[in-house]
Design a protein around this motif. Structure first.
Motif, PDB file in Angstrom:
ATOM      1  N   VAL A  51      -4.419  -3.773  -5.813  1.00 26.28           N
ATOM      2  CA  VAL A  51      -4.357  -2.644  -4.893  1.00 26.28           C
ATOM      3  C   VAL A  51      -5.479  -1.706  -5.332  1.00 26.28           C
ATOM      4  O   VAL A  51      -5.334  -0.944  -6.269  1.00 26.28           O
ATOM      5  N   LEU A  52      -6.606  -1.817  -4.646  1.00 31.85           N
ATOM      6  CA  LEU A  52      -7.814  -1.113  -5.090  1.00 31.85           C
ATOM      7  C   LEU A  52      -8.173   0.090  -4.224  1.00 31.85           C
ATOM      8  O   LEU A  52      -9.115   0.802  -4.517  1.00 31.85           O
ATOM      9  N   GLY A  53      -7.444   0.312  -3.156  1.00 32.06           N
ATOM     10  CA  GLY A  53      -7.718   1.440  -2.281  1.00 32.06           C
ATOM     11  C   GLY A  53      -6.519   1.701  -1.397  1.00 32.06           C
ATOM     12  O   GLY A  53      -5.495   1.038  -1.488  1.00 32.06           O
ATOM     13  N   ALA A  54      -6.664   2.693  -0.534  1.00 36.92           N
ATOM     14  CA  ALA A  54      -5.572   3.047   0.374  1.00 36.92           C
ATOM     15  C   ALA A  54      -5.319   1.902   1.350  1.00 36.92           C
ATOM     16  O   ALA A  54      -6.249   1.288   1.865  1.00 36.92           O
ATOM     17  N   LEU A  55      -4.057   1.588   1.566  1.00 36.74           N
ATOM     18  CA  LEU A  55      -3.676   0.522   2.492  1.00 36.74           C
ATOM     19  C   LEU A  55      -3.537   1.079   3.899  1.00 36.74           C
ATOM     20  O   LEU A  55      -3.024   2.165   4.093  1.00 36.74           O
ATOM     21  N   GLY A  56      -3.955   0.290   4.844  1.00 40.51           N
ATOM     22  CA  GLY A  56      -3.800   0.646   6.247  1.00 40.51           C
ATOM     23  C   GLY A  56      -2.762  -0.242   6.899  1.00 40.51           C
ATOM     24  O   GLY A  56      -2.183  -1.124   6.252  1.00 40.51           O
ATOM     25  N   PRO A  57      -2.515  -0.070   8.192  1.00 45.05           N
ATOM     26  CA  PRO A  57      -1.492  -0.863   8.876  1.00 45.05           C
ATOM     27  C   PRO A  57      -1.771  -2.359   8.861  1.00 45.05           C
ATOM     28  O   PRO A  57      -0.844  -3.167   8.913  1.00 45.05           O
ATOM     29  N   ASN A  58      -3.022  -2.767   8.751  1.00 46.64           N
ATOM     30  CA  ASN A  58      -3.358  -4.194   8.741  1.00 46.64           C
ATOM     31  C   ASN A  58      -3.216  -4.827   7.361  1.00 46.64           C
ATOM     32  O   ASN A  58      -3.332  -6.036   7.222  1.00 46.64           O
ATOM     33  N   ASP A  59      -3.005  -4.011   6.326  1.00 47.32           N
ATOM     34  CA  ASP A  59      -2.903  -4.512   4.948  1.00 47.32           C
ATOM     35  C   ASP A  59      -1.470  -4.701   4.478  1.00 47.32           C
ATOM     36  O   ASP A  59      -1.244  -5.253   3.416  1.00 47.32           O
ATOM     37  N   LEU A  60      -0.498  -4.225   5.226  1.00 50.74           N
ATOM     38  CA  LEU A  60       0.874  -4.177   4.731  1.00 50.74           C
ATOM     39  C   LEU A  60       1.445  -5.552   4.408  1.00 50.74           C
ATOM     40  O   LEU A  60       2.188  -5.701   3.441  1.00 50.74           O
ATOM     41  N   ALA A  61       1.124  -6.565   5.169  1.00 50.81           N
ATOM     42  CA  ALA A  61       1.664  -7.904   4.910  1.00 50.81           C
ATOM     43  C   ALA A  61       1.163  -8.466   3.585  1.00 50.81           C
ATOM     44  O   ALA A  61       1.841  -9.290   2.966  1.00 50.81           O
ATOM     45  N   ASN A  62       0.013  -8.022   3.122  1.00 46.91           N
ATOM     46  CA  ASN A  62      -0.561  -8.534   1.878  1.00 46.91           C
ATOM     47  C   ASN A  62      -0.288  -7.621   0.684  1.00 46.91           C
ATOM     48  O   ASN A  62      -0.852  -7.823  -0.379  1.00 46.91           O
ATOM     49  N   SER A  63       0.559  -6.627   0.848  1.00 45.24           N
ATOM     50  CA  SER A  63       0.771  -5.660  -0.225  1.00 45.24           C
ATOM     51  C   SER A  63       2.162  -5.752  -0.844  1.00 45.24           C
ATOM     52  O   SER A  63       2.611  -4.826  -1.470  1.00 45.24           O
ATOM     53  N   MET A  64       2.831  -6.879  -0.661  1.00 45.49           N
ATOM     54  CA  MET A  64       4.178  -7.033  -1.196  1.00 45.49           C
ATOM     55  C   MET A  64       4.128  -7.353  -2.691  1.00 45.49           C
ATOM     56  O   MET A  64       3.257  -8.071  -3.146  1.00 45.49           O
ATOM     57  N   VAL A  65       5.091  -6.829  -3.422  1.00 42.71           N
ATOM     58  CA  VAL A  65       5.222  -7.114  -4.845  1.00 42.71           C
ATOM     59  C   VAL A  65       6.128  -8.324  -4.999  1.00 42.71           C
ATOM     60  O   VAL A  65       7.148  -8.438  -4.328  1.00 42.71           O
ATOM     61  N   SER A  66       5.747  -9.207  -5.885  1.00 42.73           N
ATOM     62  CA  SER A  66       6.554 -10.392  -6.143  1.00 42.73           C
ATOM     63  C   SER A  66       7.954  -9.978  -6.607  1.00 42.73           C
ATOM     64  O   SER A  66       8.093  -9.074  -7.434  1.00 42.73           O
ATOM     65  N   PRO A  72      -7.446   8.132  -7.576  1.00 42.66           N
ATOM     66  CA  PRO A  72      -7.421   9.277  -6.661  1.00 42.66           C
ATOM     67  C   PRO A  72      -7.050   8.915  -5.221  1.00 42.66           C
ATOM     68  O   PRO A  72      -7.524   9.527  -4.285  1.00 42.66           O
ATOM     69  N   ALA A  73      -6.214   7.928  -5.022  1.00 39.97           N
ATOM     70  CA  ALA A  73      -5.724   7.569  -3.692  1.00 39.97           C
ATOM     71  C   ALA A  73      -4.228   7.308  -3.810  1.00 39.97           C
ATOM     72  O   ALA A  73      -3.762   6.795  -4.834  1.00 39.97           O
ATOM     73  N   CYS A  74      -3.481   7.647  -2.789  1.00 35.89           N
ATOM     74  CA  CYS A  74      -2.026   7.548  -2.876  1.00 35.89           C
ATOM     75  C   CYS A  74      -1.554   6.114  -3.116  1.00 35.89           C
ATOM     76  O   CYS A  74      -0.670   5.875  -3.939  1.00 35.89           O
ATOM     77  N   THR A  75      -2.116   5.144  -2.435  1.00 37.79           N
ATOM     78  CA  THR A  75      -1.641   3.765  -2.552  1.00 37.79           C
ATOM     79  C   THR A  75      -1.882   3.204  -3.944  1.00 37.79           C
ATOM     80  O   THR A  75      -0.986   2.593  -4.537  1.00 37.79           O
ATOM     81  N   THR A  76      -3.067   3.407  -4.467  1.00 36.15           N
ATOM     82  CA  THR A  76      -3.359   2.882  -5.807  1.00 36.15           C
ATOM     83  C   THR A  76      -2.509   3.568  -6.867  1.00 36.15           C
ATOM     84  O   THR A  76      -2.055   2.916  -7.804  1.00 36.15           O
ATOM     85  N   THR A  77      -2.274   4.856  -6.719  1.00 40.53           N
ATOM     86  CA  THR A  77      -1.447   5.582  -7.678  1.00 40.53           C
ATOM     87  C   THR A  77      -0.010   5.079  -7.641  1.00 40.53           C
ATOM     88  O   THR A  77       0.614   4.869  -8.680  1.00 40.53           O
ATOM     89  N   ARG A  78       0.537   4.862  -6.452  1.00 38.92           N
ATOM     90  CA  ARG A  78       1.900   4.336  -6.346  1.00 38.92           C
ATOM     91  C   ARG A  78       1.993   2.951  -6.990  1.00 38.92           C
ATOM     92  O   ARG A  78       2.978   2.638  -7.662  1.00 38.92           O
ATOM     93  N   ALA A  79       0.991   2.117  -6.807  1.00 39.23           N
ATOM     94  CA  ALA A  79       1.003   0.786  -7.405  1.00 39.23           C
ATOM     95  C   ALA A  79       0.973   0.877  -8.925  1.00 39.23           C
ATOM     96  O   ALA A  79       1.660   0.119  -9.609  1.00 39.23           O
ATOM     97  N   VAL A  80       0.197   1.805  -9.469  1.00 43.61           N
ATOM     98  CA  VAL A  80       0.122   1.991 -10.915  1.00 43.61           C
ATOM     99  C   VAL A  80       1.478   2.425 -11.460  1.00 43.61           C
ATOM    100  O   VAL A  80       1.978   1.885 -12.443  1.00 43.61           O
ATOM    101  N   VAL A  81       2.125   3.390 -10.804  1.00 43.10           N
ATOM    102  CA  VAL A  81       3.424   3.876 -11.269  1.00 43.10           C
ATOM    103  C   VAL A  81       4.494   2.805 -11.093  1.00 43.10           C
ATOM    104  O   VAL A  81       5.334   2.592 -11.960  1.00 43.10           O
ATOM    105  N   PHE A  82       4.467   2.096  -9.975  1.00 45.57           N
ATOM    106  CA  PHE A  82       5.477   1.088  -9.671  1.00 45.57           C
ATOM    107  C   PHE A  82       5.386  -0.108 -10.610  1.00 45.57           C
ATOM    108  O   PHE A  82       6.401  -0.571 -11.126  1.00 45.57           O
TER     109      PHE A  82
END
Length: 69
Positions: free
Chosen positions: A37-52, A17-27
């Motif tokens: 990706v367990l919750g909504a990402l904020g501006p400080n999380d973006l560097a750690n949210s890259m897909v291999s 039920p959060a946009c970031t986790t849902t996008r990760a599931v679909v992607f």
């Protein structure tokens, strides 16, 4: 119905039920505990949210069939 008949249907999906986790599931097509990706990402999380670049993702699979994203 016409759009669905000419497109891709996802018949067995799962999301959070959060946009970031849902996008990760679909992607990635994997549960959030597998993508870390367990919750909504904020501006400080973006560097750690890259897909291999070696990860098989939905856009990569669809690109093989001519889809563009």
């Amino acid at each position: 119905a016409a759009l669905a008949d000419s497109g891709v249907r996802f018949r067995n999906t799962w999301s959070m039920p959060a946009c970031t986790t849902t996008r990760a599931v679909v992607f990635d097509g994997r549960f959030p505990f597998r993508t870390n990706v367990l919750g909504a990402l904020g501006p400080n999380d973006l560097a750690n949210s890259m897909v291999s670049p070696y990860e098989t993702t939905t856009p990569k699979l669809l690109a093989r069939k001519g889809y563009e994203s």
